[in-house]
Motif scaffolding. Structure first.
Motif, PDB file in Angstrom:
ATOM      1  N   PHE A   1       0.882  -1.242  -0.023  1.00  0.00           N
ATOM      2  CA  PHE A   1      -0.023  -0.167   0.002  1.00  0.00           C
ATOM      3  C   PHE A   1       0.876   1.306   0.094  1.00  0.00           C
ATOM      4  CE2 PHE A   1      -1.746  -3.633   2.611  1.00  0.00           C
ATOM      5  CZ  PHE A   1      -2.741  -3.923   1.625  1.00  0.00           C
ATOM      6  N   GLY A   2       2.015   0.950  -0.117  1.00  0.00           N
ATOM      7  CA  GLY A   2       2.934   2.331  -0.327  1.00  0.00           C
ATOM      8  C   GLY A   2       3.905   2.295   0.851  1.00  0.00           C
ATOM      9  N   GLY A   3       5.203   2.888   0.798  1.00  0.00           N
ATOM     10  CA  GLY A   3       5.999   3.046   1.941  1.00  0.00           C
ATOM     11  C   GLY A   3       6.568   1.783   2.545  1.00  0.00           C
ATOM     12  N   SER A   4       6.521   1.520   3.980  1.00  0.00           N
ATOM     13  CA  SER A   4       7.459   0.665   4.780  1.00  0.00           C
ATOM     14  C   SER A   4       6.382  -0.361   5.011  1.00  0.00           C
ATOM     15  CB  SER A   4       7.714   1.467   5.947  1.00  0.00           C
ATOM     16  OG  SER A   4       7.917   2.820   5.960  1.00  0.00           O
TER      17      SER A   4
ATOM     18  N   ALA B   1       3.145   0.703  -6.085  1.00  0.00           N
ATOM     19  CA  ALA B   1       2.180   0.745  -5.116  1.00  0.00           C
ATOM     20  C   ALA B   1       0.719   1.452  -5.537  1.00  0.00           C
ATOM     21  CB  ALA B   1       2.548   1.534  -3.750  1.00  0.00           C
ATOM     22  N   HIS B   2       1.008   2.379  -6.184  1.00  0.00           N
ATOM     23  CA  HIS B   2       0.085   2.919  -6.930  1.00  0.00           C
ATOM     24  C   HIS B   2      -0.933   2.009  -7.727  1.00  0.00           C
ATOM     25  CE1 HIS B   2      -2.606   5.950  -9.045  1.00  0.00           C
ATOM     26  NE2 HIS B   2      -2.359   5.249 -10.063  1.00  0.00           N
ATOM     27  N   ASP B   3      -0.157   1.378  -8.919  1.00  0.00           N
ATOM     28  CA  ASP B   3      -0.486   0.491  -9.787  1.00  0.00           C
ATOM     29  C   ASP B   3      -1.419  -0.394  -8.980  1.00  0.00           C
ATOM     30  OD1 ASP B   3       0.477   2.175 -11.707  1.00  0.00           O
ATOM     31  OD2 ASP B   3       1.893   0.847 -12.089  1.00  0.00           O
ATOM     32  N   ASN B   4      -0.720  -0.921  -7.923  1.00  0.00           N
ATOM     33  CA  ASN B   4      -1.083  -2.097  -7.040  1.00  0.00           C
ATOM     34  C   ASN B   4      -2.510  -1.702  -6.480  1.00  0.00           C
ATOM     35  OD1 ASN B   4      -0.598  -4.663  -5.927  1.00  0.00           O
ATOM     36  ND2 ASN B   4       1.534  -3.799  -5.399  1.00  0.00           N
ATOM     37  N   ARG B   5      -2.666  -0.522  -6.072  1.00  0.00           N
ATOM     38  CA  ARG B   5      -4.015  -0.281  -5.566  1.00  0.00           C
ATOM     39  C   ARG B   5      -4.976  -0.019  -6.746  1.00  0.00           C
ATOM     40  NH1 ARG B   5      -0.798   3.903  -1.527  1.00  0.00           N
ATOM     41  NH2 ARG B   5      -0.346   4.730  -3.389  1.00  0.00           N
ATOM     42  N   VAL B   6      -4.503   0.473  -7.891  1.00  0.00           N
ATOM     43  CA  VAL B   6      -5.666   0.422  -8.833  1.00  0.00           C
ATOM     44  C   VAL B   6      -6.077  -1.036  -9.356  1.00  0.00           C
ATOM     45  CG1 VAL B   6      -5.946   1.164 -11.277  1.00  0.00           C
ATOM     46  CG2 VAL B   6      -4.574   2.720  -9.433  1.00  0.00           C
ATOM     47  N   LYS B   7      -5.052  -1.849  -9.506  1.00  0.00           N
ATOM     48  CA  LYS B   7      -5.413  -3.209  -9.945  1.00  0.00           C
ATOM     49  C   LYS B   7      -6.289  -3.849  -8.807  1.00  0.00           C
ATOM     50  CE  LYS B   7      -2.501  -6.917  -9.741  1.00  0.00           C
ATOM     51  NZ  LYS B   7      -0.844  -6.919  -9.638  1.00  0.00           N
TER      52      LYS B   7
ATOM     53  N   LYS C   1     -16.695 -12.227  -1.679  1.00  0.00           N
ATOM     54  CA  LYS C   1     -16.640 -12.394  -3.051  1.00  0.00           C
ATOM     55  C   LYS C   1     -15.214 -12.536  -3.574  1.00  0.00           C
ATOM     56  CE  LYS C   1     -19.164 -11.113  -7.115  1.00  0.00           C
ATOM     57  NZ  LYS C   1     -19.674 -10.010  -7.700  1.00  0.00           N
ATOM     58  N   ASN C   2     -14.428 -11.508  -3.354  1.00  0.00           N
ATOM     59  CA  ASN C   2     -13.028 -11.491  -3.669  1.00  0.00           C
ATOM     60  C   ASN C   2     -12.043 -11.873  -2.880  1.00  0.00           C
ATOM     61  OD1 ASN C   2     -13.913  -9.736  -6.099  1.00  0.00           O
ATOM     62  ND2 ASN C   2     -14.304  -8.452  -4.737  1.00  0.00           N
ATOM     63  N   GLY C   3     -12.622 -12.481  -1.511  1.00  0.00           N
ATOM     64  CA  GLY C   3     -11.500 -13.224  -0.666  1.00  0.00           C
ATOM     65  C   GLY C   3     -10.440 -12.255  -0.062  1.00  0.00           C
ATOM     66  N   LYS C   4     -10.911 -11.252   0.669  1.00  0.00           N
ATOM     67  CA  LYS C   4     -10.325 -10.262   1.157  1.00  0.00           C
ATOM     68  C   LYS C   4     -10.947  -9.720   2.557  1.00  0.00           C
ATOM     69  CE  LYS C   4      -8.292  -8.134  -2.921  1.00  0.00           C
ATOM     70  NZ  LYS C   4      -8.517  -6.869  -4.037  1.00  0.00           N
ATOM     71  N   LEU C   5      -9.844  -9.497   3.322  1.00  0.00           N
ATOM     72  CA  LEU C   5     -10.210  -8.794   4.653  1.00  0.00           C
ATOM     73  C   LEU C   5     -10.020  -7.215   4.386  1.00  0.00           C
ATOM     74  CD1 LEU C   5     -11.012  -8.169   7.655  1.00  0.00           C
ATOM     75  CD2 LEU C   5      -8.502  -8.702   7.839  1.00  0.00           C
ATOM     76  N   VAL C   6     -10.770  -6.360   4.570  1.00  0.00           N
ATOM     77  CA  VAL C   6     -10.336  -4.972   4.242  1.00  0.00           C
ATOM     78  C   VAL C   6     -10.695  -3.871   5.157  1.00  0.00           C
ATOM     79  CG1 VAL C   6     -10.883  -2.887   2.668  1.00  0.00           C
ATOM     80  CG2 VAL C   6     -10.960  -5.429   1.930  1.00  0.00           C
ATOM     81  N   MET C   7      -9.596  -2.949   5.493  1.00  0.00           N
ATOM     82  CA  MET C   7      -9.866  -1.909   6.536  1.00  0.00           C
ATOM     83  C   MET C   7      -9.916  -0.784   5.586  1.00  0.00           C
ATOM     84  SD  MET C   7      -8.181  -0.641  10.077  1.00  0.00           S
ATOM     85  CE  MET C   7      -7.266  -1.877  10.468  1.00  0.00           C
ATOM     86  N   ASP C   8     -10.755   0.210   5.757  1.00  0.00           N
ATOM     87  CA  ASP C   8     -11.003   1.579   4.946  1.00  0.00           C
ATOM     88  C   ASP C   8     -10.989   2.685   5.682  1.00  0.00           C
ATOM     89  OD1 ASP C   8     -11.572   3.499   3.591  1.00  0.00           O
ATOM     90  OD2 ASP C   8     -12.879   2.369   2.118  1.00  0.00           O
ATOM     91  N   ARG C   9      -9.923   3.223   5.714  1.00  0.00           N
ATOM     92  CA  ARG C   9      -9.744   4.283   6.538  1.00  0.00           C
ATOM     93  C   ARG C   9     -10.027   6.063   5.981  1.00  0.00           C
ATOM     94  NH1 ARG C   9      -3.252   4.604   8.315  1.00  0.00           N
ATOM     95  NH2 ARG C   9      -2.548   4.858   6.047  1.00  0.00           N
ATOM     96  N   VAL C  10     -10.555   6.045   4.672  1.00  0.00           N
ATOM     97  CA  VAL C  10     -10.598   6.998   3.975  1.00  0.00           C
ATOM     98  C   VAL C  10     -11.423   8.087   4.771  1.00  0.00           C
ATOM     99  CG1 VAL C  10     -11.807   8.173   2.057  1.00  0.00           C
ATOM    100  CG2 VAL C  10     -10.380   5.850   1.711  1.00  0.00           C
ATOM    101  N   HIS C  11     -12.346   7.635   5.472  1.00  0.00           N
ATOM    102  CA  HIS C  11     -13.474   8.727   6.296  1.00  0.00           C
ATOM    103  C   HIS C  11     -12.988   8.445   7.727  1.00  0.00           C
ATOM    104  CE1 HIS C  11     -15.416   9.245   2.488  1.00  0.00           C
ATOM    105  NE2 HIS C  11     -15.502   7.928   2.292  1.00  0.00           N
TER     106      HIS C  11
ATOM    107  N   PHE D   1      -2.447   8.344   2.809  1.00  0.00           N
ATOM    108  CA  PHE D   1      -2.929   7.936   4.132  1.00  0.00           C
ATOM    109  C   PHE D   1      -4.252   7.601   3.869  1.00  0.00           C
ATOM    110  CE2 PHE D   1      -4.877   8.640   8.229  1.00  0.00           C
ATOM    111  CZ  PHE D   1      -3.773   8.065   9.053  1.00  0.00           C
ATOM    112  N   ALA D   2      -5.233   8.445   3.053  1.00  0.00           N
ATOM    113  CA  ALA D   2      -6.648   8.196   2.940  1.00  0.00           C
ATOM    114  C   ALA D   2      -6.797   6.881   1.922  1.00  0.00           C
ATOM    115  CB  ALA D   2      -7.268   9.211   2.652  1.00  0.00           C
ATOM    116  N   LEU D   3      -6.927   5.591   2.631  1.00  0.00           N
ATOM    117  CA  LEU D   3      -6.818   4.440   1.678  1.00  0.00           C
ATOM    118  C   LEU D   3      -7.262   3.318   2.547  1.00  0.00           C
ATOM    119  CD1 LEU D   3      -4.363   3.109   2.988  1.00  0.00           C
ATOM    120  CD2 LEU D   3      -3.133   3.902   0.997  1.00  0.00           C
ATOM    121  N   ALA D   4      -7.754   2.098   1.917  1.00  0.00           N
ATOM    122  CA  ALA D   4      -7.964   0.994   2.478  1.00  0.00           C
ATOM    123  C   ALA D   4      -6.871   0.072   2.330  1.00  0.00           C
ATOM    124  CB  ALA D   4      -9.111   0.446   1.787  1.00  0.00           C
ATOM    125  N   THR D   5      -6.618  -0.657   3.405  1.00  0.00           N
ATOM    126  CA  THR D   5      -5.679  -2.018   3.064  1.00  0.00           C
ATOM    127  C   THR D   5      -6.378  -3.442   3.167  1.00  0.00           C
ATOM    128  OG1 THR D   5      -5.096  -2.162   5.514  1.00  0.00           O
ATOM    129  CG2 THR D   5      -3.882  -0.417   4.446  1.00  0.00           C
TER     130      THR D   5
END
Ligand code: FRU
Length: 502
Positions: free
Chosen positions: A227-230, A417-423, A390-400, A432-436
């Motif tokens: 998701f970018g960075g460390s 990382a950007h391409d990964n997120r889009v993909k 459906k997509n087999g993921k656990l997601v935490m979204d902190r955008v809001h 910072f405002a993203l979901a992992t």
């Protein structure tokens, strides 16, 4: 000097420095009933610089006492990251049970070189070795740091692992002073960082089987996080005292945590059969600009590492240490309920006087495309956590989740990382405002343990098969929940909240 807390985001039960800047945990060692947590520390300001080793101590990994700086910056340069051992057999000659610590001296003049210091008063004060450095890079490498030292029992010798740019180099010593090069590992393995940092290596029984032990070589990479960075990855394999041989193909990647704020993770030495890791809870993309002032950065919860196998694959399970149960002050249990498809189930008030520190333990049986809940406050800020069956993921979204706008000034996105997120269709506004997300097994039943503090949410899924650590900065504590279920129903079979306090 007034060190009373002045930051509304200062965690209640996570370790933070009283004031000033902190990054990596250093020299973690257990001795005579005390856990010593040294850390990269700038006592002169709350951004990175002037690196010292700060020092805190705890008897239970939960309550931390702040002690004076243990190793101060000197004429050889910054005191960068490293490790400590207890010299039980007095191999270095400073006495049985001396704490011996290794760190990198870093300066423009000398580059990065490994130094030693020892303490005869249980880690309180240190004497730097008069003949430092004990190790310099034989090929003049610029990035040569973060020495991890451990005892290799079968050959009665010490091993030091140094992160050396694109690889980890292994050295050995009988007396902690003279070090001999043995081997290297890492080049071409896993996610290749611009450089490896903060290595550690631990041996664990697989699935508790003492006759089948494996080594996990933990290594931190920056950048390189999905998701970018460390982020922290690890390799499982064998170690014969000289070489580490990885079980899996070079392209296999194992993440120790699937959040964005988990870095420089290393383990305590001298803890017997237990392996306890402490991650620094931030990301180099924005660590220096998070919205706190008096201090910057907290450590994530101490985690107990164990190994389990899944088919042929051996992985680390990551769980909060059991000592944290002592934080539970108030319990609220919600009887089992079902969230029908397209409907919601809300819990209006988690706790009457909620100061933003609580744990939630959930068990659910999901027969839906998506089962989740929003953790909300009265200002419309929320963290969205869901199992995307459906997509087999656990997601935490902190955008809001609250204050996120500083993310715009983060160190620029890496294209990958950007391409990964889009993909992966990750909800993504900026660094910072993203979901992992983490992979989710096909099982319909899942267990979640979630720890919330003033500025963090940590998820441990299905007995630690996934850990996910993310910072959040809500303007007031999250205090209500709204469960939802899409295209199918979700049974919440257990739902317990604990208000946490020291
Ligand atoms: C990792 C790191 C280490 C280094 C230290 C400097 O976060 O870059 O490699 O020793 O921080 O503070």
């Amino acid at each position: 000097f007034d060190t009373a807390n002045r930051d509304k985001f200062r965690p209640l039960y996570h370790h933070t420095p009283l004031y000033g800047w902190m990054n990596d945990a250093n020299g973690l060692v257990y001795k005579d009933g005390e856990y010593h947590l040294y850390f990269q520390y700038n006592p002169y300001g709350s951004v990175w610089g002037n690196m010292h080793w700060g020092h805190s101590v705890s008897r239970d990994l939960v309550h931390w006492e702040h002690l004076p700086v243990a190793l101060a910056r000197d004429t050889m340069g910054h005191i960068f990251s490293g490790s400590s051992v207890v010299d039980v057999k007095n191999t270095a000659g400073y006495g049985e049970g001396t704490v011996v610590s290794f760190y990198t001296s870093a300066s423009d003049k000398n580059g990065q070189i490994e130094c030693m210091a020892y303490s005869r008063d249980n880690g309180r004060t240190f004497t730097k070795y008069g003949k430092n450095p004990v190790l310099t890079p034989f090929d003049g490498l610029k990035d040569f740091r973060d020495p991890k030292v451990f005892w290799y029992e079968p050959e009665q010798k010490w091993v030091m692992i140094v992160s050396a740019d694109k690889e980890m180099r292994f050295f050995s010593s009988k007396d902690l002073k003279d070090w001999t090069y043995m081997s290297a590992f890492g080049n071409g393995y896993g996610v290749q960082p611009s450089q490896f940092e903060c290595p550690d290596m631990v041996q664990l029984p697989v699935g508790g089987d003492e006759n089948n032990k494996k080594w996990a070589l933990i290594v931190n990479i920056n950048p390189g996080c999905l998701f970018g960075g460390s982020a922290t990855q690890y390799f499982v394999g064998d170690f014969d005292g000289t070489n580490f041989v990885c079980d899996t193909k070079p392209e296999v990647v194992k993440w120790m945590d699937w959040g964005k704020d988990h870095y420089a993770t290393v383990c305590f030495s001298n803890t017997g059969d237990r392996v306890i890791a402490v991650p620094w809870m931030s990301n180099w993309q924005y660590a220096n600009i998070i919205p706190t002032q008096q201090y910057r950065s907290a450590n994530a919860l101490p985690r107990e590492l164990t190994m389990y196998s899944e088919g042929k694959d051996v992985c680390l399970a990551v769980n909060p240490v059991k000592e944290l149960d002592a934080l539970r002050k108030e319990t609220k249990e919600i009887p089992a309920f079902t969230v029908e498809s397209g409907k919601e189930f809300t819990v209006d008030t988690l706790f009457a006087a909620n100061d933003g520190a609580f744990e939630m333990d959930l068990e659910l049986a999901a027969d839906a495309d998506c089962s989740g809940f929003k953790l909300m406050n009265g200002r419309g800020e929320y963290v969205d956590i869901y199992l995307d069956g459906k997509n087999g993921k656990l997601v935490m979204d902190r955008v809001h989740s609250g204050i996120v706008d500083f993310g715009k000034n983060a160190i620029p996105h890496e294209k990958e990382a950007h391409d990964n997120r889009v993909k992966n269709s990750i909800n993504y506004v900026d660094d910072f405002a993203l979901a992992t997300w983490a992979p989710l097994s096909k099982d319909k039943q899942h267990k979640l343990r979630i720890f919330v503090d003033k500025c963090s949410v940590e998820i441990f899924l299905d007995g630690g098969k996934v850990a996910m650590t993310n910072l959040v900065f809500p303007n007031e504590p999250y205090n209500s929940l709204s469960f939802y279920s899409r295209n199918g129903s979700t049974k919440v079979t257990a739902c317990t909240f604990y208000k946490l306090g020291l």
